[in-house]
Scaffold this motif. Structure first.
Motif, short mmCIF file in Angstrom:
data_model
loop_
_atom_site.label_atom_id
_atom_site.label_comp_id
_atom_site.label_asym_id
_atom_site.label_seq_id
_atom_site.Cartn_x
_atom_site.Cartn_y
_atom_site.Cartn_z
N LEU A 92 0.86 -1.19 0.00
CA LEU A 92 0.00 0.00 0.00
C LEU A 92 0.89 1.23 0.00
CD1 LEU A 92 -2.67 -1.10 2.61
CD2 LEU A 92 -3.03 -0.74 0.17
N HIS A 93 0.65 2.12 -0.94
CA HIS A 93 1.42 3.36 -1.04
C HIS A 93 0.60 4.48 -0.39
CE1 HIS A 93 3.10 0.74 -4.14
NE2 HIS A 93 4.22 1.42 -3.97
N LEU A 94 0.97 4.78 0.85
CA LEU A 94 0.23 5.79 1.62
C LEU A 94 1.20 6.83 2.18
CD1 LEU A 94 -2.11 3.41 3.65
CD2 LEU A 94 -2.78 4.92 1.79
N PHE A 95 0.93 8.06 1.86
CA PHE A 95 1.68 9.19 2.42
C PHE A 95 3.19 9.04 2.23
CE2 PHE A 95 -2.14 8.50 5.11
CZ PHE A 95 -2.88 9.56 4.62
N GLY A 96 3.59 8.56 1.08
CA GLY A 96 5.01 8.41 0.78
C GLY A 96 5.64 7.14 1.33
N PHE A 97 4.88 6.31 1.99
CA PHE A 97 5.40 5.06 2.56
C PHE A 97 4.83 3.87 1.79
CE2 PHE A 97 5.38 8.05 6.14
CZ PHE A 97 6.70 7.96 6.54
N GLU A 98 5.59 2.77 1.79
CA GLU A 98 5.11 1.50 1.26
C GLU A 98 4.86 0.58 2.44
OE1 GLU A 98 7.38 -0.33 -1.83
OE2 GLU A 98 7.52 1.53 -2.97
N LEU A 99 3.62 0.24 2.65
CA LEU A 99 3.23 -0.58 3.80
C LEU A 99 2.76 -1.95 3.34
CD1 LEU A 99 1.09 2.18 5.53
CD2 LEU A 99 3.48 1.61 6.01
N SER A 100 3.11 -2.98 4.09
CA SER A 100 2.64 -4.33 3.80
C SER A 100 1.14 -4.40 4.04
CB SER A 100 3.35 -5.34 4.69
OG SER A 100 4.72 -5.35 4.44
N TYR A 101 0.50 -5.28 3.28
CA TYR A 101 -0.93 -5.51 3.50
C TYR A 101 -1.13 -6.22 4.83
CZ TYR A 101 -3.34 -4.08 -0.73
OH TYR A 101 -3.93 -3.35 -1.71
N PRO A 102 -2.08 -5.75 5.63
CA PRO A 102 -2.40 -6.50 6.85
C PRO A 102 -3.18 -7.76 6.47
CG PRO A 102 -3.90 -4.64 6.59
CD PRO A 102 -2.89 -4.55 5.48
#
Length: 166
Positions: A68-78
């Motif tokens: 997930l590309h949120l607010f400049g970060f790449e986060l793993s899917y929960p």
């Protein structure tokens, strides 16, 4: 002679526009439902290895590849297993409902939500894929399924009979 042809050009354009405006809206609505349903359904087929058996590759994508590309970060899917299941289920059920024209507006909202999540996952696809999908889903949501739909048949079947006197 030339002036006469130029003055009638707007009249010809208006006649053609009037002719085009007579195209049945229900056929356009049906085409929109199919156009937005097909890519989602095809994607959904890749997520299953038979009835109710989620493919390992679908889970792998949500666990290892998709971010997930949120607010400049790449986060793993929960909960990648749950996300793969929800994605695969939505990509099969929602397109089928759209094609049948059943719970059409709600199905279009579901496709719109999925498109937003896909946009957050693959931000570079907005112009070629996500924007057209969103536009078609918005159109179906706004204008409804049209007459060539189960929604229309159900509404006609259960609508109160109109008074022949009125």
């Amino acid at each position: 002679m030339i002036g006469n042809g130029l003055t009638s050009l707007p009249q010809y354009i208006e006649r053609i526009a009037n002719l085009l405006s007579r195209f049945p809206a229900s056929l356009t609505q049906l085409a929109l439902r199919f156009a937005v349903a097909v890519p989602f359904f095809r994607s959904g087929l890749t997520k299953w290895d038979g009835f109710a058996h989620l493919s390992d590759s679908a889970v792998y994508l949500f666990a290892e590849e998709f971010r997930l590309h949120l607010f400049g970060f790449e986060l793993s899917y929960p909960a990648p297993q749950v996300m793969a299941f929800l994605s695969g289920t939505g990509e099969i059920i929602l397109p089928v409902l759209l094609i049948l024209g059943l719970a059409t507006r709600f199905s279009a909202v579901g496709i719109l939500i999925m498109t937003a999540i896909i946009q957050l996952t693959i931000p570079d696809g907005w112009a070629n894929f996500h924007l057209p999908w969103a536009a078609m889903a918005f159109a179906v949501m706004t204008y409804g399924p049209g007459r060539v739909s189960l929604d229309h048949l159900i509404i006609r079947a259960f609508a109160p009979m109109s008074d022949p006197q009125s």
